[in-house]
Enzyme design. Structure first.
Site, PDB file in Angstrom:
ATOM      1  N   GLU A   1       0.836  -1.200   0.000  1.00 14.04           N
ATOM      2  CA  GLU A   1       0.000   0.000   0.000  1.00 14.04           C
ATOM      3  C   GLU A   1       0.871   1.251   0.000  1.00 14.04           C
ATOM      4  O   GLU A   1       0.594   2.219  -0.715  1.00 14.04           O
ATOM      5  CB  GLU A   1      -0.912   0.005   1.238  1.00 14.04           C
ATOM      6  CG  GLU A   1      -1.957  -1.124   1.252  1.00 14.04           C
ATOM      7  CD  GLU A   1      -1.381  -2.487   1.649  1.00 14.04           C
ATOM      8  OE1 GLU A   1      -0.171  -2.567   1.976  1.00 14.04           O
ATOM      9  OE2 GLU A   1      -2.130  -3.478   1.612  1.00 14.04           O
TER      10      GLU A   1
ATOM     11  N   GLY B   1       9.120 -40.236  -4.070  1.00 10.75           N
ATOM     12  CA  GLY B   1       8.599 -41.309  -4.902  1.00 10.75           C
ATOM     13  C   GLY B   1       7.233 -41.759  -4.391  1.00 10.75           C
ATOM     14  O   GLY B   1       6.657 -41.153  -3.476  1.00 10.75           O
ATOM     15  N   GLY B   2       6.719 -42.834  -4.993  1.00 12.98           N
ATOM     16  CA  GLY B   2       5.351 -43.257  -4.742  1.00 12.98           C
ATOM     17  C   GLY B   2       5.053 -43.747  -3.334  1.00 12.98           C
ATOM     18  O   GLY B   2       3.927 -43.600  -2.848  1.00 12.98           O
TER      19      GLY B   2
ATOM     20  N   ASP C   1      18.653 -41.409  -6.429  1.00 16.32           N
ATOM     21  CA  ASP C   1      18.883 -40.273  -7.338  1.00 16.32           C
ATOM     22  C   ASP C   1      20.019 -39.352  -6.909  1.00 16.32           C
ATOM     23  O   ASP C   1      20.467 -38.552  -7.716  1.00 16.32           O
ATOM     24  CB  ASP C   1      17.615 -39.381  -7.422  1.00 16.32           C
ATOM     25  CG  ASP C   1      16.432 -40.087  -8.051  1.00 16.32           C
ATOM     26  OD1 ASP C   1      16.593 -41.239  -8.480  1.00 16.32           O
ATOM     27  OD2 ASP C   1      15.339 -39.482  -8.106  1.00 16.32           O
TER      28      ASP C   1
HETATM   29  N1  NDP Z   1       9.906 -39.036 -11.477  1.00 19.68           N
HETATM   30  C1  NDP Z   1       9.773 -38.460 -10.324  1.00 19.68           C
HETATM   31  O1  NDP Z   1       9.119 -37.431 -10.218  1.00 19.68           O
HETATM   32  C2  NDP Z   1      10.410 -39.041  -9.142  1.00 19.68           C
HETATM   33  C3  NDP Z   1      10.926 -40.293  -9.193  1.00 19.68           C
HETATM   34  N2  NDP Z   1      11.474 -40.864  -8.092  1.00 19.68           N
HETATM   35  C4  NDP Z   1      11.914 -42.250  -8.199  1.00 19.68           C
HETATM   36  O2  NDP Z   1      11.145 -43.021  -7.279  1.00 19.68           O
HETATM   37  C5  NDP Z   1      11.921 -44.077  -6.757  1.00 19.68           C
HETATM   38  C6  NDP Z   1      11.841 -44.042  -5.233  1.00 19.68           C
HETATM   39  O3  NDP Z   1      10.512 -44.202  -4.833  1.00 19.68           O
HETATM   40  P1  NDP Z   1      10.082 -44.362  -3.303  1.00 19.68           P
HETATM   41  O4  NDP Z   1      10.853 -45.449  -2.658  1.00 19.68           O
HETATM   42  O5  NDP Z   1       8.638 -44.443  -3.283  1.00 19.68           O
HETATM   43  O6  NDP Z   1      10.493 -42.928  -2.767  1.00 19.68           O
HETATM   44  P2  NDP Z   1      10.917 -42.200  -1.461  1.00 19.68           P
HETATM   45  O7  NDP Z   1      12.288 -42.490  -1.068  1.00 19.68           O
HETATM   46  O8  NDP Z   1      10.679 -40.768  -1.788  1.00 19.68           O
HETATM   47  O9  NDP Z   1       9.947 -42.679  -0.304  1.00 19.68           O
HETATM   48  C7  NDP Z   1      10.130 -43.866   0.448  1.00 19.68           C
HETATM   49  C8  NDP Z   1      11.056 -43.687   1.633  1.00 19.68           C
HETATM   50  O10 NDP Z   1      10.616 -42.651   2.467  1.00 19.68           O
HETATM   51  C9  NDP Z   1      11.022 -42.914   3.799  1.00 19.68           C
HETATM   52  N3  NDP Z   1       9.864 -42.779   4.701  1.00 19.68           N
HETATM   53  C10 NDP Z   1       9.913 -42.186   5.907  1.00 19.68           C
HETATM   54  N4  NDP Z   1       8.737 -42.196   6.501  1.00 19.68           N
HETATM   55  C11 NDP Z   1       7.900 -42.802   5.673  1.00 19.68           C
HETATM   56  C12 NDP Z   1       6.516 -43.100   5.748  1.00 19.68           C
HETATM   57  N5  NDP Z   1       5.780 -42.780   6.823  1.00 19.68           N
HETATM   58  N6  NDP Z   1       5.955 -43.736   4.720  1.00 19.68           N
HETATM   59  C13 NDP Z   1       6.691 -44.060   3.636  1.00 19.68           C
HETATM   60  N7  NDP Z   1       7.998 -43.787   3.511  1.00 19.68           N
HETATM   61  C14 NDP Z   1       8.610 -43.169   4.514  1.00 19.68           C
HETATM   62  C15 NDP Z   1      11.589 -44.305   3.837  1.00 19.68           C
HETATM   63  O11 NDP Z   1      12.991 -44.100   3.831  1.00 19.68           O
HETATM   64  P3  NDP Z   1      14.020 -45.123   4.511  1.00 19.68           P
HETATM   65  O12 NDP Z   1      13.947 -46.335   3.673  1.00 19.68           O
HETATM   66  O13 NDP Z   1      15.333 -44.411   4.408  1.00 19.68           O
HETATM   67  O14 NDP Z   1      13.571 -45.323   5.917  1.00 19.68           O
HETATM   68  C16 NDP Z   1      11.100 -44.891   2.530  1.00 19.68           C
HETATM   69  O15 NDP Z   1      11.938 -45.863   2.020  1.00 19.68           O
HETATM   70  C17 NDP Z   1      13.326 -43.865  -7.282  1.00 19.68           C
HETATM   71  O16 NDP Z   1      13.535 -44.727  -8.344  1.00 19.68           O
HETATM   72  C18 NDP Z   1      13.339 -42.432  -7.774  1.00 19.68           C
HETATM   73  O17 NDP Z   1      14.181 -42.256  -8.884  1.00 19.68           O
HETATM   74  C19 NDP Z   1      11.525 -40.223  -6.918  1.00 19.68           C
HETATM   75  C20 NDP Z   1      11.030 -38.941  -6.807  1.00 19.68           C
HETATM   76  C21 NDP Z   1      10.405 -38.255  -7.900  1.00 19.68           C
HETATM   77  N1  AOF Z   2      13.133 -37.637 -12.656  1.00 23.70           N
HETATM   78  C1  AOF Z   2      12.546 -36.447 -12.662  1.00 23.70           C
HETATM   79  C2  AOF Z   2      12.308 -35.742 -11.462  1.00 23.70           C
HETATM   80  N2  AOF Z   2      12.649 -36.247 -10.269  1.00 23.70           N
HETATM   81  C3  AOF Z   2      12.829 -35.467  -9.039  1.00 23.70           C
HETATM   82  O1  AOF Z   2      13.887 -34.533  -9.146  1.00 23.70           O
HETATM   83  C4  AOF Z   2      14.919 -34.881  -8.210  1.00 23.70           C
HETATM   84  C5  AOF Z   2      16.267 -34.539  -8.758  1.00 23.70           C
HETATM   85  O2  AOF Z   2      16.466 -33.183  -8.490  1.00 23.70           O
HETATM   86  P1  AOF Z   2      17.858 -32.472  -8.777  1.00 23.70           P
HETATM   87  O3  AOF Z   2      18.934 -33.346  -8.242  1.00 23.70           O
HETATM   88  O4  AOF Z   2      17.787 -31.161  -8.057  1.00 23.70           O
HETATM   89  O5  AOF Z   2      17.925 -32.306 -10.261  1.00 23.70           O
HETATM   90  C6  AOF Z   2      14.711 -36.361  -8.002  1.00 23.70           C
HETATM   91  O6  AOF Z   2      15.260 -36.829  -6.843  1.00 23.70           O
HETATM   92  C7  AOF Z   2      13.220 -36.439  -7.951  1.00 23.70           C
HETATM   93  O7  AOF Z   2      12.711 -35.992  -6.736  1.00 23.70           O
HETATM   94  N3  AOF Z   2      11.696 -34.529 -11.574  1.00 23.70           N
HETATM   95  C8  AOF Z   2      11.340 -34.003 -12.754  1.00 23.70           C
HETATM   96  O8  AOF Z   2      10.773 -32.898 -12.805  1.00 23.70           O
HETATM   97  N4  AOF Z   2      11.567 -34.660 -13.890  1.00 23.70           N
HETATM   98  C9  AOF Z   2      12.144 -35.867 -13.897  1.00 23.70           C
HETATM   99  O9  AOF Z   2      12.332 -36.415 -14.977  1.00 23.70           O
END
Ligand code: NDP
Ligand code: AOF
Length: 597
Positions: A84, A331-332, A241
C-alpha cells in the site's frame, strides 16, 4: 455500495444486503471494474514468488475515479515496505479521492499501522478488499480502522451474487492459499509434484529416472522450488537419485531440503549433505542409527527425531517452525503415505510422451488401500498446460478453505449478535431435523401462521412451505397462484422445496420480480414467527448464546454453510440475529423488573 457489506443488525437492511436491486446496471459496471483491479492486485502480489521465501502476498492498485491506474505496489519480502505504501508513493498526488484495490486486508504485524496509515494519509476515498486477513489476530482490524476514519471499505464475498466478483475473490484465495491453510489447519500448504512417462512410471524398473520430463519442465520445477519453504523426499530417493533439490535459476530463494528416513540407512556421500549453500534437515524415527546421526550433525545437517515418523507429524512440526509452503518431490511410497494422511493439498504432474514399460517400474502413488474406482480422489480446479513436449496437469486434492462466509468475520459477527465473541465461540451445526438442534432446520415440523394477501392469515406446515410459496406470491398469473397452492398443500417440506425450486428454474416468469430483494426478509419473518410461536424452540435458541450457528447444508451455498465452508450461511446468520433480538428483549424486561422493585 456500503449496503453490500453484511450488516444484519436491523431488518430494513436485510433486503439491501440481498443485492440484485433496481440499479443492476450501475452495479454490474462497478463489479467488472472492481473485479479487474482486484485481480490485478492479486497478480501483482505474487511478483516476489520464487525470489523471496514464501510470505503473505500483498498487492495494491490505486485507480483514479476515471478508472486509470495511478500507482501499484507489492510486498517484496517479509519486513519490507508494504504494498500500500509503495502504491501510494507511485501514485503521488493522484491518490486523493482515488480507490485502492487490495487483494487482501493488510495485517498490522508490527503495530506500526504502516499500510493503513499510508492509505489514510494519501486521502484515498474508497478501498476495495479481496479477502479479509486470514489470521485471527489480524482479521478485520485494518478494515475497521479504515472505516472508523470515514473511508468506504468494500470487501468482496460480502457481495456474493456477482459472478465476476466471485472470480476475483477466488484469485485472492488462490494467491494466498498457503497463508489461508496456516490460518485454519495445523499443517503447511503441500504440493505433490512428480514427472511420469505416458505409461505412468516415475522411473525405469532399475530405478533410473534421469530424465523423464523435458528440460523446460525441469525449469518449471526449479520455479516451484523457489516458491516453497522446503522440498521433501524420502530416503529411497536419496539412495537412488542423489538429488540436489536446489532452485537453479541462479538467483532467488532456495528452499530447505528435508529428507524423511526411518532407517537412516543413507549414503555417507550425498549432494544433500553439502549444506554450504542451502540447509538440509533429516527427519527420522527416534533412536535410529545414533552414530549416523552424529555423522550428519558433523556435516552440518540438522537431524530431527520423531516418536512417530509420519507425514502428518512431520508437517505439524514444520507448521510450528513457520513454514507456509512445502513441495513434495518424493517417490510413490512416501507420496501414498502423505496422501493418506491428508497432508497433500495440490498435485502437479508432468506427463512426458514416452513409454518405458516394466511391470515393476515405480508409479507416482503407491498403495492407498482403495478397491473400487468410485473411491478415487478427484482433483478440483484442474488445469492443463503444455510445457515443451510435456503435459502439465495440476489440481487440488482439497479446496482452498474459504474462511469468510460460514464464520462471519469479527465485525460481521458482532453486528449479527454482539454477544458472540468470535475468538471464543464454538460452532453449532444443524441440518437434519432428527439431529441435535434439528428444530432449527426449516424442514422441522413447526407450522406457522403468517399473513397472506391483505389481511388474511394462513397456516403453513413449515417455514420451508411459507418461504417457497412466497416466491410466487402477488404475481398476476393464474399459474403463479397454482404454484402457491401446490406448495402450501405439499405433503412435506422436502416436496415444498422441490416444487418451489423446480418451478423457479423452469418458469422464472412466475417468480415475483422483487424476490431477490425480499427473500431474506421473508425468511426472517417466518423464523421469527416460528420461534415466537413455540416457546421451547425459543428456549433452545437462547441456550446456544455465544455460539456461531451454521446450517450444515452441503449444497445450499446461500442459506447453508456448504461442504467446505464455502456457503454464506444466511440461515445461521438470521438465527443468530433473532437470538440476539431475544437476548436484548430479555435483558430489557429484566431491567424493567428491577426498576419496578
Ligand atoms: N519421477 C519423479 O518425479 C520421481 C521419481 N522418483 C523415483 O522413485 C523411486 C523411489 O521411490 P520411493 O521409494 O517411493 O520414494 P521415497 O524415497 O521418496 O519414499 C520412500 C522412503 O521414504 C522414507 N519414509 C519415511 N517415513 C515414511 C513413511 N511414513 N511412509 C513411507 N515412507 C517413509 C523411507 O525411507 P528409509 O527407507 O530411508 O527409511 C522410505 O523408504 C526412485 O527410483 C526415484 O528415482 C523419486 C522422486 C520423484
Ligand atoms: N526424474 C525427474 C524428477 N525427479 C525429481 O527430481 C529430483 C532430482 O532433483 P535435482 O537433483 O535437483 O535435479 C529427483 O530426486 C526427484 O525428486 N523430476 C522431474 O521434474 N523430472 C524428472 O524427470
Amino acid at each position: 455500495m456500503a449496503a453490500l457489506s453484511l450488516r444484519l443488525c436491523s431488518p430494513p437492511l436485510l433486503c439491501r444486503a440481498s443485492l440484485s436491486n433496481g440499479d443492476n446496471h450501475h452495479h454490474h459496471h462497478h463489479h467488472a471494474t472492481d473485479a479487474s483491479f482486484i485481480k490485478r492486485a492479486a497478480d501483482l502480489s505474487e511478483k516476489s514468488a520464487g525470489l523471496t521465501s514464501p510470505h503473505p502476498n500483498f498487492g495494491c492498485v490505486i485507480a483514479t475515479p476515471s478508472g486509470k491506474i495511478a500507482g501499484e505496489g507489492y510486498l517484496y519480502a517479509q519486513g519490507t515496505k508494504p504494498a500500500e505504501a509503495l502504491a501510494v508513493e507511485a501514485a503521488g498526488e493522484l491518490c486523493r479521492g482515488s480507490t485502492a484495490y487490495l487483494n487482501m486486508e493488510p495485517g498490522d504485524c508490527h503495530g506500526d499501522h504502516a499500510a493503513v496509515s499510508a492509505l489514510l494519509q494519501a486521502g484515498v476515498g474508497r478501498v476495495v478488499v479481496g479477502i479479509r486477513h486470514p489470521l485471527k489476530h489480524l482479521r478485520g482490524s485494518a478494515i475497521r480502522e479504515m472505516r472508523s476514519h470515514g473511508v468506504e471499505v468494500n470487501v468482496l464475498g460480502e457481495d456474493f451474487q456477482s459472478k465476476v466478483l466471485e472470480d476475483a475473490r477466488k484469485c485472492c484465495l488462490l494467491v494466498n492459499a498457503p497463508l489461508i491453510h496456516r490460518a485454519c489447519s495445523r499443517v503447511p500448504f503441500s504440493l505433490l509434484k512428480y514427472a511420469m512417462t505416458l505409461d505412468g512410471k516415475i522411473a525405469a524398473s532399475s530405478g533410473h529416472a534421469a530424465w523423464i520430463s523435458s528440460k523446460l519442465s525441469r525449469t518449471r520445477v526449479f520455479e516451484l522450488r523457489g516458491r516453497s519453504d522446503a522440498v521433501i523426499v524420502g530416503g529411497n530417493t536419496v539412495r537412488q537419485d542423489d538429488p540436489r533439490l536446489t532452485a537453479r535459476h541462479g538467483q532467488g530463494h532456495t528452499p530447505t531440503r528435508i529428507v524423511m528416513s526411518q532407517s537412516l540407512d543413507l549414503p555417507e556421500k550425498a549432494n544433500l549433505w553439502d549444506v554450504s549453500d542451502v540447509s538440509t534437515i533429516v527427519a527420522t524415527q527416534r533412536g535410529a542409527r545414533k552414530s549416523y546421526q552424529k555423522f550428519l550433525a558433523s556435516k552440518g545437517v540438522e537431524v530431527v527425531e520423531f516418536d512417530m515418523l509420519n507425514p502428518r507429524e512431520v508437517m505439524e512440526y514444520f507448521h510450528l517452525r513457520g513454514y507456509l509452503s512445502i513441495l513434495w518431490e518424493c517417490g510413490g511410497t512416501l507420496a501414498a503415505s502423505a496422501i493418506s494422511s491428508g497432508v497433500i493439498h495440490k498435485v502437479v504432474a508432468f506427463i512426458a510422451p514416452k513409454i518405458i514399460g516394466g511391470s515393476k517400474a515405480p508409479s507416482p502413488v503407491g498403495e492407498l488401500g482403495m478397491v473400487e474406482m468410485t473411491q478415487a480422489l478427484n482433483l478440483i480446479d484442474v488445469c492443463y498446460e503444455q510445457v515443451g513436449p510435456d503435459m502439465l496437469v495440476s489440481g487440488f486434492l482439497q479446496p482452498v478453505p474459504d474462511l469468510l462466509p460460514v464464520i462471519p468475520s469479527e465485525d460481521a459477527t458482532f453486528e449479527i449478535d454482539p454477544s458472540v465473541n468470535p475468538f471464543e465461540s464454538s460452532i453449532i451445526f444443524f441440518y437434519k431435523t432428527w439431529d441435535l438442534y434439528g428444530s432449527f432446520s426449516n424442514f422441522s415440523p413447526h407450522p406457522i401462521r403468517m399473513p397472506y394477501g391483505d389481511d388474511d392469515y394462513r397456516t403453513w406446515s413449515s417455514v420451508e412451505h411459507y418461504y417457497q410459496a412466497n416466491k410466487f406470491v402477488g404475481v398476476e398469473n393464474p399459474l403463479a397462484h397454482d404454484c402457491v397452492e401446490k406448495i402450501r398443500t405439499a405433503k412435506s417440506p422436502e416436496e415444498a422445496a422441490l416444487i418451489g425450486r423446480s418451478k423457479q428454474r423452469q418458469q422464472p416468469e412466475l417468480v415475483r420480480s422483487d424476490w431477490e430483494d425480499v427473500k431474506i426478509e421473508v425468511m426472517y419473518m417466518a423464523l421469527k414467527c416460528k420461534f415466537s410461536t413455540y416457546p421451547h424452540l425459543k428456549t433452545m435458541l437462547l441456550s446456544t448464546a455465544g455460539s456461531v450457528l451454521v446450517e450444515a447444508s452441503p449444497h445450499d451455498l446461500f442459506w447453508g454453510g456448504g461442504r467446505e465452508g464455502e456457503g454464506l450461511n444466511y440461515l445461521g446468520r438470521l438465527l443468530m440475529q433473532l437470538r440476539s433480538e431475544y437476548l436484548g428483549e430479555s435483558s430489557v424486561s429484566a431491567e424493567n423488573t428491577s426498576l419496578a422493585l
